[in-house]
Scaffold this motif. Sequence first.
Motif, short mmCIF file in Angstrom:
data_model
loop_
_atom_site.label_atom_id
_atom_site.label_comp_id
_atom_site.label_asym_id
_atom_site.label_seq_id
_atom_site.Cartn_x
_atom_site.Cartn_y
_atom_site.Cartn_z
N UNK A 78 0.82 -1.21 0.00
CA UNK A 78 0.00 0.00 0.00
C UNK A 78 0.86 1.27 0.00
N UNK A 79 2.11 1.15 0.50
CA UNK A 79 2.99 2.31 0.58
C UNK A 79 4.37 1.96 -0.01
N UNK A 80 4.44 1.79 -1.32
CA UNK A 80 5.71 1.39 -1.95
C UNK A 80 6.81 2.44 -1.81
N UNK A 81 6.42 3.69 -1.48
CA UNK A 81 7.44 4.74 -1.37
C UNK A 81 8.21 4.65 -0.05
N UNK A 82 7.76 3.84 0.89
CA UNK A 82 8.42 3.75 2.19
C UNK A 82 9.37 2.55 2.22
N UNK A 83 10.49 2.71 2.94
CA UNK A 83 11.50 1.66 3.02
C UNK A 83 11.37 0.91 4.35
#
Length: 204
Positions: free
Chosen positions: A192-197
Amino acid sequence: MSEQLSFQPPAPAEDKPELTEEQQKALDLVNAQREKEEQAALPYRWRQTLTDLTVSIPVPAGSKSRDLVVEIKKKALKVALKGKGPEGVIIDGELPKEIKVDDSTWTLDDGKEITLSLEKVNQQTWWPHVVTSAPKIDTTKINPENSKLSDLDGETRAMVEKMMFDNQQKQMGKPTSDEQKKAEMLKKFQEAHPEMDFSNTKFT
């Protein structure tokens, strides 16, 4: 002139080759047969549930209670025939876990068999043997249906089954049910949040 010591690092341990499914099945069959033979060679029979152990011990026909030595202690058990010396000792050893002595009993049935009922203190684990000197059984192979799980209410049964699953997973070095749920939640959150590592995220 001083000697110069050189340090040789230990050679890396070789990884054990992974067994194929067929090899694992064959190994399981061999281990199960060995376990069956070891248990059959014991001078007693035993079975267990999560809460207690029942041990059946054949004795000479016509035996009386006064002919027997039965000592049930918190972490030890002894059963012997009086006046027979070392040859008369049937069980004498340390228990793998503690028992409730006041709730444990023994009876002499028809003068030919002793029945011990040992109440476990920790009622969430399977025992690998009656005494630590005896051959072990593989507790990961115990089928829950062999216990009294069916007698438990739904919530308690679910808790026990989860505990047994987690215990087996730990013994095999695999994640527990809680760890699996956390990993699944993290996976969904990542999607859901691919931008977070989350590469360094660890669960405790």
